[in-house]
Design a protein around this motif. Structure first.
Motif, PDB file in Angstrom:
ATOM      1  N   ALA A 143       0.855  -1.190   0.000  1.00  0.00           N
ATOM      2  CA  ALA A 143       0.000   0.000   0.000  1.00  0.00           C
ATOM      3  C   ALA A 143       0.886   1.233   0.000  1.00  0.00           C
ATOM      4  O   ALA A 143       1.951   1.253   0.634  1.00  0.00           O
ATOM      5  CB  ALA A 143      -0.923   0.001   1.213  1.00  0.00           C
ATOM      6  N   ASN A 144       0.474   2.285  -0.692  1.00  0.00           N
ATOM      7  CA  ASN A 144       1.233   3.533  -0.740  1.00  0.00           C
ATOM      8  C   ASN A 144       1.012   4.344   0.531  1.00  0.00           C
ATOM      9  O   ASN A 144      -0.099   4.396   1.074  1.00  0.00           O
ATOM     10  CB  ASN A 144       0.828   4.371  -1.950  1.00  0.00           C
ATOM     11  CG  ASN A 144       1.182   3.700  -3.262  1.00  0.00           C
ATOM     12  OD1 ASN A 144       2.175   2.976  -3.346  1.00  0.00           O
ATOM     13  ND2 ASN A 144       0.365   3.914  -4.287  1.00  0.00           N
ATOM     14  N   ALA A 145       2.099   4.988   0.999  1.00  0.00           N
ATOM     15  CA  ALA A 145       2.021   5.870   2.159  1.00  0.00           C
ATOM     16  C   ALA A 145       2.859   7.107   1.878  1.00  0.00           C
ATOM     17  O   ALA A 145       3.825   7.066   1.110  1.00  0.00           O
ATOM     18  CB  ALA A 145       2.517   5.158   3.413  1.00  0.00           C
ATOM     19  N   GLY A 146       2.486   8.214   2.505  1.00  0.00           N
ATOM     20  CA  GLY A 146       3.234   9.448   2.325  1.00  0.00           C
ATOM     21  C   GLY A 146       2.690  10.278   1.187  1.00  0.00           C
ATOM     22  O   GLY A 146       1.712   9.930   0.527  1.00  0.00           O
ATOM     23  N   THR A 147       3.362  11.409   0.962  1.00  0.00           N
ATOM     24  CA  THR A 147       2.958  12.311  -0.116  1.00  0.00           C
ATOM     25  C   THR A 147       3.574  11.848  -1.433  1.00  0.00           C
ATOM     26  O   THR A 147       4.410  10.944  -1.470  1.00  0.00           O
ATOM     27  CB  THR A 147       3.408  13.738   0.199  1.00  0.00           C
ATOM     28  OG1 THR A 147       4.839  13.769   0.261  1.00  0.00           O
ATOM     29  CG2 THR A 147       2.808  14.218   1.523  1.00  0.00           C
ATOM     30  N   LYS A 151       6.708   9.363  -1.271  1.00  0.00           N
ATOM     31  CA  LYS A 151       5.863   8.166  -1.179  1.00  0.00           C
ATOM     32  C   LYS A 151       6.704   6.924  -0.947  1.00  0.00           C
ATOM     33  O   LYS A 151       7.768   6.749  -1.554  1.00  0.00           O
ATOM     34  CB  LYS A 151       5.048   8.021  -2.459  1.00  0.00           C
ATOM     35  CG  LYS A 151       4.069   6.844  -2.447  1.00  0.00           C
ATOM     36  CD  LYS A 151       3.165   6.842  -3.653  1.00  0.00           C
ATOM     37  CE  LYS A 151       3.957   6.599  -4.930  1.00  0.00           C
ATOM     38  NZ  LYS A 151       3.056   6.508  -6.109  1.00  0.00           N
ATOM     39  N   VAL A 152       6.218   6.079  -0.064  1.00  0.00           N
ATOM     40  CA  VAL A 152       6.836   4.773   0.169  1.00  0.00           C
ATOM     41  C   VAL A 152       5.748   3.714   0.065  1.00  0.00           C
ATOM     42  O   VAL A 152       4.564   4.011   0.187  1.00  0.00           O
ATOM     43  CB  VAL A 152       7.514   4.688   1.550  1.00  0.00           C
ATOM     44  CG1 VAL A 152       8.694   5.642   1.637  1.00  0.00           C
ATOM     45  CG2 VAL A 152       6.504   4.939   2.660  1.00  0.00           C
ATOM     46  N   GLU A 153       6.152   2.479  -0.183  1.00  0.00           N
ATOM     47  CA  GLU A 153       5.220   1.356  -0.240  1.00  0.00           C
ATOM     48  C   GLU A 153       5.391   0.499   1.002  1.00  0.00           C
ATOM     49  O   GLU A 153       6.488   0.024   1.290  1.00  0.00           O
ATOM     50  CB  GLU A 153       5.462   0.521  -1.506  1.00  0.00           C
ATOM     51  CG  GLU A 153       5.136   1.253  -2.791  1.00  0.00           C
ATOM     52  CD  GLU A 153       5.294   0.369  -4.018  1.00  0.00           C
ATOM     53  OE1 GLU A 153       5.037  -0.849  -3.893  1.00  0.00           O
ATOM     54  OE2 GLU A 153       5.687   0.883  -5.078  1.00  0.00           O
ATOM     55  N   LEU A 154       4.310   0.317   1.732  1.00  0.00           N
ATOM     56  CA  LEU A 154       4.338  -0.496   2.939  1.00  0.00           C
ATOM     57  C   LEU A 154       3.736  -1.859   2.629  1.00  0.00           C
ATOM     58  O   LEU A 154       2.689  -1.961   1.989  1.00  0.00           O
ATOM     59  CB  LEU A 154       3.552   0.178   4.050  1.00  0.00           C
ATOM     60  CG  LEU A 154       4.038   1.575   4.466  1.00  0.00           C
ATOM     61  CD1 LEU A 154       3.156   2.131   5.574  1.00  0.00           C
ATOM     62  CD2 LEU A 154       5.497   1.522   4.913  1.00  0.00           C
ATOM     63  N   PRO A 155       4.384  -2.930   3.086  1.00  0.00           N
ATOM     64  CA  PRO A 155       3.867  -4.271   2.785  1.00  0.00           C
ATOM     65  C   PRO A 155       2.543  -4.526   3.492  1.00  0.00           C
ATOM     66  O   PRO A 155       2.366  -4.162   4.650  1.00  0.00           O
ATOM     67  CB  PRO A 155       4.970  -5.202   3.302  1.00  0.00           C
ATOM     68  CG  PRO A 155       5.679  -4.402   4.349  1.00  0.00           C
ATOM     69  CD  PRO A 155       5.626  -2.976   3.889  1.00  0.00           C
TER      70      PRO A 155
END
Length: 567
Positions: A143-147, A151-155
């Motif tokens: 899932a995408n997180a951050g602006t 942006k980072v992808e969290l499992p």
């Protein structure tokens, strides 16, 4: 390092303590915790504070050119009380060479609403180089997180996804394919060649199964027959009239119909399954079965119960009769067809052929009801043909099948374009005993002739006759033939008198016998007709210009003698 070895410290800067840092919280993962799900397992994930169970449902990977076509579906069930929208996840196939991006097969799944307790299927697809080993693959959902700028992808979850590689051209009778709706398994069950006019119809019977955990529509496929690798024959898909979809794990039978010259014998037969989208045709699968499945044979007297799912009837031969005239030699078979459904139904329309022991086929006509038959009730099916007199009736079989037209299986009236589910019925020996006027069967009727006197006066003939007629009420419809009485000299075939008899419904100027006891008087003017002393009373059944003798007794002219007293 595994996650349960990791310790997370939350630190607050505090200049009043040594080192200027103070631990305000510590978090450790539970023993054995992992974000990885083994094959066959599931994981509960959180979506906006709702718990959703997810698991991999189906994987279908085929090799095409230099790439693997990767198709995977996973299912999600919202176990909370309120609906929640599926987030815009990222999907990857993890291989030994790295991650390969997967996309949603259906764009509508981007905003899929997960209603409480409903099982939803989400389908993924992608292309992966075929140079890679096919072991050890995993599905990673993030899932995408951050602006946007950070942006980072969290499992979210990682699934183990072992699979066996399938090919579009399987070389066997069974395979699996995936289209826009889901993953299906197919088995080419049998291939038949049935006579049809001057050609043979090729009937490929295929079982198609829903391999997923959600309902799938029955796919519309373009079937193409490939004969001996270089001959292609177009075919038409034929479904059951009532089938609109497949429940999880269930299967149904579809037929593909084509034509081939009667003289051609193949060595190899393939059925290629194609899907047409717009102007583009895509090959989904190919199954092979070269041996021709023989039409099954049922012994005389055996009840025919079709083996197909959703069978609506049973059928049984009840009688065989020959009807002769100067220019006809009709051979007829009577069959009781019973409605085994729980509601009124129009029973199948039929195509039939008589097959001799020499292997010759003679097309037959069928006469049946075109009305609703009540549950457990039946209709009388009549099948007959005008056979040449030199055709040997001994060992002859009736081959019969359910008729279809361009709209599918025929319900009621229609012009047959072929037939499926053919079966050969061995026939009983025709009854030739004409010694009794009792228990005479005519369709659903039973006639007991109890009285007959014949008296000559001047140039006239006076006949009195009586009969009891009963009817089997389990028949909802039938084709009623007429009866005819005749006074004739069997030795010379000279006939001085004939008279027709209708049962229950009058159709001409003859006599009408209704249900129950009947008494009729017939007077005939015989002026100019040569008359002798001794005659035979013959009772015939009439059918399409032919007649069959049902009973016979010698008589003499007498106003007192009941010639049927002991008959």
């Amino acid at each position: 390092m595994t996650l349960d070895q990791l310790v997370i410290n939350i630190i607050k800067f505090d200049f009043s303590v040594a080192g200027y840092e103070r631990t305000v919280a510590k978090y450790t993962f539970p023993k054995g915790y992992a974000n990885y799900v083994k094959a066959g397992g599931f994981k509960a994930i959180q979506i906006n504070n709702s718990n959703v169970n997810v698991r991999v449902d189906q994987i279908n990977v085929t090799k095409k050119d230099k790439a693997y076509e990767f198709n995977l579906s996973y299912v999600a069930r919202n176990t909370s009380k309120f609906g929640v929208t599926l987030p815009v996840y990222n999907y990857y196939a993890q291989t030994s060479a790295g991650l390969y991006k997967l996309s949603l097969k259906n764009k509508t799944d981007e905003n899929l609403l997960l209603e409480p307790a409903v099982l939803n299927a989400i389908r993924l697809t992608g292309s992966i180089p075929s140079t890679l080993a096919t072991t050890g693959w995993k599905l990673i959902i993030t899932a995408n997180a951050g602006t946007e700028t950070s942006k980072v992808e969290l499992p979210v979850v990682t699934f183990d996804i072992p699979f066996k590689l399938s090919t579009t051209v399987s070389g066997t009778a069974s395979t699996t394919f995936t289209n826009d709706f889901g993953t299906y398994g197919v088995v080419l069950k049998n291939v038949q060649r049935l006579p049809w006019g001057t050609k043979d119809q090729v009937i490929a019977e295929m079982v198609i199964q829903n391999k997923e955990s959600v309902y799938l529509p029955l796919p519309t496929l373009n079937g193409q027959f490939i004969i001996d690798d270089n001959i292609t024959l177009a075919s038409k898909q034929l479904n059951g009239n009532d089938e609109i979809g497949l429940a999880p794990g269930t299967s149904t039978v579809v037929h593909f119909i084509g034509e081939i010259p009667e003289s051609y014998t193949w060595k190899e037969f393939k059925l290629q399954l194609n899907q047409k989208t717009g102007e583009e045709t895509t090959t989904l699968a190919e199954v092979t079965k070269s041996a021709i499945t023989q039409v099954p044979v049922l012994k005389a007297g055996v009840l025919y119960t079709p083996s197909n799912v959703g069978s609506r009837f049973t059928a049984q031969v009840t009688d065989v009769r020959s009807y002769k005239s100067e220019d006809k030699d009709l051979y007829a078979v009577y069959i009781d067809v019973t409605n085994t459904q729980t509601r009124n139904s129009v029973l199948p329309t039929w195509v039939a052929y008589f097959k001799t022991v020499e292997g010759n086929y003679y097309e037959a006509k069928t006469v049946k009801a075109n009305k609703l038959i009540k549950p457990t009730n039946k209709e009388k099916l009549l099948v007959y043909a005008d056979l040449p007199p030199y055709v040997n009736r001994e060992g002859i079989k009736l081959m019969i099948g359910e008729a279809f037209d361009d709209n599918g299986m025929i319900q009621g009236t229609g012009t047959a374009k072929g037939y499926i589910r053919a079966v050969q019925l061995e026939l009983p020996v025709e009854k030739t005993d004409v010694s009794s006027f009792k228990q005479i069967k005519v369709g659903p009727y039973t006639v007991d002739m109890t009285y007959f006197t014949a008296f000559m006066f001047e140039n006239g003939l006076d006949i009195d006759m009586g009969a009891t007629v009963t009817k089997d009420r389990t028949y909802d419809d039938f084709s009623a033939n007429k009866l005819m009485i005749a006074l004739e000299k069997d030795s010379t075939k000279e006939i001085i008198f004939t008279h027709t008899i209708d049962l229950e419904t009058k159709t001409d100027a003859g006599t009408l016998w209704k249900l129950g006891e009947n008494f009729s008087q017939v007077n005939e003017d015989l002026t100019g007709t040569p008359v002798f002393d001794n005659y035979t009373l013959n009772l015939y059944e009439l059918m399409d210009g032919g007649q069959k003798k049902l009973a016979s007794v010698d008589i003499q002219w007498s106003t007192y003698t009941n010639w049927l007293a002991n008959k």
